[in-house]
Every structure is written in structure tokens, then in C-alpha cells.
Design a protein around this motif. Structure first.
Motif, PDB file in Angstrom:
ATOM      1  N   SER A 159      -6.209  -1.480   1.731  1.00 30.85           N
ATOM      2  CA  SER A 159      -5.438  -1.934   2.889  1.00 30.85           C
ATOM      3  C   SER A 159      -5.527  -0.874   3.977  1.00 30.85           C
ATOM      4  O   SER A 159      -6.532  -0.191   4.101  1.00 30.85           O
ATOM      5  CB  SER A 159      -3.989  -2.200   2.470  1.00 30.85           C
ATOM      6  N   SER A 160      -4.480  -0.695   4.760  1.00 34.38           N
ATOM      7  CA  SER A 160      -4.551   0.227   5.891  1.00 34.38           C
ATOM      8  C   SER A 160      -4.055   1.625   5.527  1.00 34.38           C
ATOM      9  O   SER A 160      -3.280   1.806   4.585  1.00 34.38           O
ATOM     10  CB  SER A 160      -3.732  -0.318   7.063  1.00 34.38           C
ATOM     11  N   PHE A 161      -4.504   2.606   6.305  1.00 38.87           N
ATOM     12  CA  PHE A 161      -4.043   3.981   6.129  1.00 38.87           C
ATOM     13  C   PHE A 161      -3.839   4.616   7.501  1.00 38.87           C
ATOM     14  O   PHE A 161      -4.376   4.145   8.512  1.00 38.87           O
ATOM     15  CB  PHE A 161      -5.047   4.796   5.306  1.00 38.87           C
ATOM     16  N   THR A 162      -3.046   5.673   7.527  1.00 38.62           N
ATOM     17  CA  THR A 162      -2.736   6.358   8.773  1.00 38.62           C
ATOM     18  C   THR A 162      -3.066   7.833   8.638  1.00 38.62           C
ATOM     19  O   THR A 162      -2.643   8.480   7.677  1.00 38.62           O
ATOM     20  CB  THR A 162      -1.249   6.194   9.148  1.00 38.62           C
ATOM     21  N   LYS A 272      -9.779   0.178   9.025  1.00 37.60           N
ATOM     22  CA  LYS A 272      -8.503   0.178   8.298  1.00 37.60           C
ATOM     23  C   LYS A 272      -7.603   1.357   8.674  1.00 37.60           C
ATOM     24  O   LYS A 272      -6.470   1.440   8.204  1.00 37.60           O
ATOM     25  CB  LYS A 272      -8.768   0.220   6.788  1.00 37.60           C
ATOM     26  N   LYS A 274      -5.563   4.116  11.192  1.00 39.64           N
ATOM     27  CA  LYS A 274      -4.886   4.371  12.459  1.00 39.64           C
ATOM     28  C   LYS A 274      -4.761   5.881  12.646  1.00 39.64           C
ATOM     29  O   LYS A 274      -4.573   6.626  11.682  1.00 39.64           O
ATOM     30  CB  LYS A 274      -3.490   3.740  12.478  1.00 39.64           C
ATOM     31  N   ARG A 276      -2.485   8.787  14.426  1.00 38.03           N
ATOM     32  CA  ARG A 276      -1.191   9.049  15.039  1.00 38.03           C
ATOM     33  C   ARG A 276      -1.013  10.544  15.228  1.00 38.03           C
ATOM     34  O   ARG A 276      -1.367  11.330  14.338  1.00 38.03           O
ATOM     35  CB  ARG A 276      -0.049   8.516  14.159  1.00 38.03           C
ATOM     36  N   THR A 295      -3.334  12.311   5.506  1.00 38.13           N
ATOM     37  CA  THR A 295      -3.600  10.878   5.481  1.00 38.13           C
ATOM     38  C   THR A 295      -2.713  10.191   4.447  1.00 38.13           C
ATOM     39  O   THR A 295      -2.615  10.646   3.301  1.00 38.13           O
ATOM     40  CB  THR A 295      -5.076  10.610   5.143  1.00 38.13           C
ATOM     41  N   LEU A 297      -1.322   6.262   2.797  1.00 31.41           N
ATOM     42  CA  LEU A 297      -1.535   4.831   2.650  1.00 31.41           C
ATOM     43  C   LEU A 297      -0.304   4.095   3.157  1.00 31.41           C
ATOM     44  O   LEU A 297       0.821   4.384   2.740  1.00 31.41           O
ATOM     45  CB  LEU A 297      -1.784   4.474   1.181  1.00 31.41           C
ATOM     46  N   ASP A 298      -0.505   3.122   4.043  1.00 28.46           N
ATOM     47  CA  ASP A 298       0.625   2.426   4.654  1.00 28.46           C
ATOM     48  C   ASP A 298       1.445   1.638   3.631  1.00 28.46           C
ATOM     49  O   ASP A 298       2.656   1.476   3.794  1.00 28.46           O
ATOM     50  CB  ASP A 298       0.127   1.490   5.756  1.00 28.46           C
ATOM     51  N   ASP A 299       0.782   1.148   2.577  1.00 26.75           N
ATOM     52  CA  ASP A 299       1.497   0.381   1.548  1.00 26.75           C
ATOM     53  C   ASP A 299       2.200   1.270   0.529  1.00 26.75           C
ATOM     54  O   ASP A 299       2.958   0.779  -0.309  1.00 26.75           O
ATOM     55  CB  ASP A 299       0.528  -0.548   0.807  1.00 26.75           C
ATOM     56  N   PRO A 301       4.100   4.495   1.336  1.00 23.97           N
ATOM     57  CA  PRO A 301       4.557   5.562   2.240  1.00 23.97           C
ATOM     58  C   PRO A 301       5.147   6.770   1.531  1.00 23.97           C
ATOM     59  O   PRO A 301       5.157   7.869   2.089  1.00 23.97           O
ATOM     60  CB  PRO A 301       5.610   4.861   3.108  1.00 23.97           C
TER      61      PRO A 301
END
Length: 444
Positions: A159-162, A272, A274, A276, A295, A297-299, A301
Motif C-alpha cells: 500500500s502507501s508509505f510516507t 506509492k 509521499k 513530507r 519511512t 507505512l501508512d497502514d 502508523p
């Protein structure tokens, strides 16, 4: 063996074995990182797991020193297990700088060791995959390292990561502006406290800062206000930082460079990932001197960072009179594996390869001939190693996730043929000519 002589079968706390399926998944990750790095112009090196204690101690800071495994070797030397790959690499650069073409880009994958408290996804022995660039202090090098890490994570994270970007120079400047009476050691303690903001919150961090000699509540509150302020995009407010540090020329230059770096990274549009800006990110290791990143993982936190890094312009000079700037990034391979398990996205091993089942012992030599032909063509192939019923051999092949089973017996031996079954579809073909086997097995 007598019962009294048996040794209990158990692993040390914080260490673990890898089952075949887990080892294969880990290898898939490290292979991808390795090949992408080589494709990007990074060169491989290896450094020893064991270093002189003086090489390791003092390089990562007081907290890191506490976690180093130290002992005396058989020659009476004080040595330690490396706690990361960056410090040994810096020693390597100092020792080999005359033979390295600068800027030098390295990739290294290996285990490191820290005597920290084990927890989910965090072990005392852990695999790191590092990329570094030394010999240049530039925006381009910063972008290259962060991009390399992001592209690899884009491949593996379901999924997504920041990626949270911080900056040690700016954070240090803000600390000095808000808390002018704090000395160098105190500044490090304040940095470590700020790095805990996401975990423990503002109030607890304020308490930790006020424990540092030379701090005031007014100054600490002012510092926290600037560090935690966000703009409309959710980034740290660079305009507020710029106004706070308006009289500091070096800091203003770093702000402009950071702004350009963020712009380039965002234009690359990792699908995937972002980017910040979060100036509370300090990184715990003491050798960082500029841009830093972590870094998440958004799912997940609360899982913690799966990748991190930053600029370390002063680290090589610990081992050399020459100043050689550097920046690096690391993917925690075992952390990433644990996170994938947590997300329940880690797939079962895919089927692959051919297993040769032997129906009669007279056909075993023929079976080995087939295995050798398949392996010679670059295909994964294995053969039954003991006599047994075909049903048992098929069951074994299924458990080992083979894609196909080739069966040979007296009839196939006599006619130079083979029979084959696809274990996914169940489709079976019999008495195929051996001369066509390798061509039919290769992917088209």
C-alpha cells in the motif's frame, strides 16, 4: 546420545532462524535492492562484521554505544560487532580513499547487531541494505539516495508509505535560537527528545527537554511551537522556520537547498510514496549533519520506521585528516519483512521449478540425466532422493511448491520419453519425447 549430554535446542533472545519460505522472501527483497543499485551506478563492497571497539564507539552517540556488543578477542584486542553498515563504511573510505574515484557510490547488504530490547520487527541481529554516496555534498546526491530508497520500497510495499524528511542543521539552529544557554551535550539530548515527538507527544517531550541543563520553559515552548507548526499541506512550516532563523545565513542557505530537494523529490512522483517535511525527525545516531529521513507505512502508523538515513559529512574525518562528505540510506530488510507479515500481504511462495519423480530404481540414472539437462538450461530442478511411492513423491513436490512434476519409469526409460503434470492446473501429459523437453519447459 545420553539424555544428560543433550543440549537444549533454542535460539538466543533477539535472534532467529529463517525458514525456507522466509529466507526466499528475504532474498527476493535483497536481490531487487542489489540489482537496482548496480543499475544505478552503485558499486558493491564488503566490510567485516567485527571491528576494533574504538572504530565503533563514539561514532553513533551515547545511546548507540550502549547497544554495541563488545568483547576481548583471542589476541587480547578490544573489539565489537558492527551496529550498522555506515560506520565501517566510513572507516573503509578513510583507509582506501587513495584508490576510490570520487564521488563514490556504494551498495552493501549485510547483518548488523545491537543489544537493544527485542520487540516486534526489531531484532538484535538484523539485515540492512544500504546505499551511500561519499565525496560530494550536493542536492543531487541527496535526491539520488532518497529516490533509490523510495523506488525500492515502491516495489515491495503493498500500500502507501510516507517518507518524513528532517534536517539536523536546521533543528540545531532552532535549538540554539530558542535555548541559547544549552551546551553541545545538551543540544544532543534536546535533539533526542524532539525525535520522540511522534511516539510520546508534546507534553512528554517538553518534560524531557526541561531536564536538560540550561533550558527554560519559555524557550522549550517556543522551540516546540516552531518544530510542530504545519502549513496547509501538512509539512513543517518552512516560512516560520525561515523567519525564526532570519539572521543565520548558513541556515537560510540550507532552507533553500531543502526546499529545492523537496520539489525535485515530489516531481518524481513515486507511485506509492509521499514526501513530507517534518523537522522533528532527528534520527537517533549522532553522526548526522544535514538532511535526514525516516519511512513509515501508512497502514501501520505505530509499527515504526522501515527505512532511514541522512547526511553524515563529519563521519569519515573520525578516521582521516581529510574531510569527505557523505550521505546514505538504509532499508531494514527484516523490519520490512515483519511489516509485510503484519499487513498479511506477504504471499505464499510462488510455485516454480520441476521435480523429477522416479517410479522405478532402474530409471534413476535416466532421472538424473533429465535433472542435469534441466539445470544446464538454467531451470530449477530437483529429484527424489530415496525410493518411494509416486503418490508420496508428488506430495513432497507439492509441499515444496514445485510447479511441475516429471515422472520417469521403465517405460519412459525404454522409449526416451517423460510424463509431466502441472501441479496448479492438474493437467497431465504422457510419453512426451525427451528431445523436446527443455524447449517446452522454458518460458516463452
Amino acid at each position: 546420545m545420553a539424555k544428560k549430554d543433550r543440549v537444549p535446542a533454542k535460539t538466543l533472545k533477539g535472534f532467529r532462524d529463517f525458514s525456507p519460505s522466509l529466507a526466499l522472501r528475504r532474498k527476493a527483497i535483497t536481490d531487487h535492492i542489489w540489482h537496482h543499485a548496480i543499475q544505478s551506478g552503485f558499486e558493491p563492497i564488503e566490510t567485516p562484521v567485527l571491528e576494533y571497539a574504538e572504530t565503533l564507539l563514539g561514532s553513533g552517540g551515547e545511546e548507540a554505544d550502549k547497544e554495541v556488543y563488545l568483547f576481548e578477542d583471542h589476541g587480547g584486542r578490544r573489539v565489537g560487532l558492527r551496529f550498522d553498515l555506515t560506520v565501517p563504511f566510513s572507516r573503509f573510505v578513510a583507509e582506501n580513499q587513495g584508490t576510490l574515484t570520487m564521488p563514490f557510490k556504494r551498495v552493501q547488504i549485510g547483518n548488523s547487531y545491537r543489544g537493544e530490547k527485542p520487540q516486534k520487527g526489531r531484532y538484535r541481529e538484523f539485515c540492512q541494505a544500504d546505499v551511500d554516496i561519499v565525496g560530494v555534498d550536493s542536492l543531487a546526491a541527496d535526491v539520488e539516495i532518497i529516490t533509490n530508497i523510495a523506488v525500492n520500497l515502491d516495489q515491495f510495499v503493498p500500500s502507501s508509505f510516507t517518507m518524513l524528511i528532517g534536517h539536523r542543521v536546521l533543528l540545531s539552529a532552532l535549538i540554539k535560537a530558542s535555548l541559547p544557554n544549552v551546551d553541545g551535550d545538551g543540544e544532543i539530548k534536546v535533539l533526542i527528545a524532539l525525535d520522540k515527538l511522534a511516539k510520546v507527544g508534546d507534553e512528554k517531550v517538553l518534560e524531557l527537554i526541561l531536564e536538560v541543563q540550561g533550558t527554560t520553559e519559555e524557550g522549550a515552548q517556543s522551540l516546540l511551537k516552531v518544530v510542530t507548526a504545519k502549513d496547509v499541506q501538512g509539512d513543517s512550516d518552512l516560512n516560520l522556520v525561515r523567519s525564526t532563523l532570519a539572521s543565520q545565513e548558513e541556515a537560510l542557505g540550507e532552507i533553500d537547498r531543502l526546499d529545492q530537494t523537496l520539489s525535485i523529490l515530489r516531481d518524481l512522483k513515486i507511485s506509492k510514496g509521499k514526501i513530507r517535511l517534518d523537522l522533528s525527525i532527528a534520527r537517533g545516531l549522532g553522526y548526522y549533519t544535514g538532511i535526514v529521513f525516516e519511512t513509515f507505512l501508512d497502514d501501520l502508523p505505530n509499527f515504526g520506521s522501515i527505512s532511514s538515513g541522512g547526511r553524515y559529512n563529519g563521519l569519515v574525518s573520525r578516521f582521516s585528516k581529510q574531510e569527505i562528505p557523505g550521505i546514505g540510506g538504509s532499508i531494514g530488510v527484516d523490519r520490512l519483512l515483519a511489516a509485510l507479515d503484519e499487513l498479511e500481504k506477504a504471499s505464499e511462495p510462488e510455485r516454480g521449478g520441476i521435480f523429477v519423480a522416479v517410479a522405478t530404481e532402474d530409471a534413476r540414472a535416466y532421472g538424473f540425466r533429465i535433472v542435469q539437462e534441466l539445470r544446464g538450461a538454467g531451470l530449477k530442478a530437483d529429484i527424489a532422493l530415496k525410493p518411494g511411492k509416486l503418490a508420496q513423491q508428488f506430495k513432497y513436490a507439492d509441499k515444496k511448491h514445485f510447479a511441475k512434476v516429471v515422472t520417469v519409469g521403465d517405460e519412459e526409460l525404454a522409449q526416451e520419453t517423460y510424463s509431466i503434470k502441472d501441479l496448479d492446473s492438474g493437467v497431465e501429459e504422457k510419453q512426451l519425447p525427451l528431445v523436446d523437453m527443455v524447449a517446452s519447459m522454458k518460458p516463452h
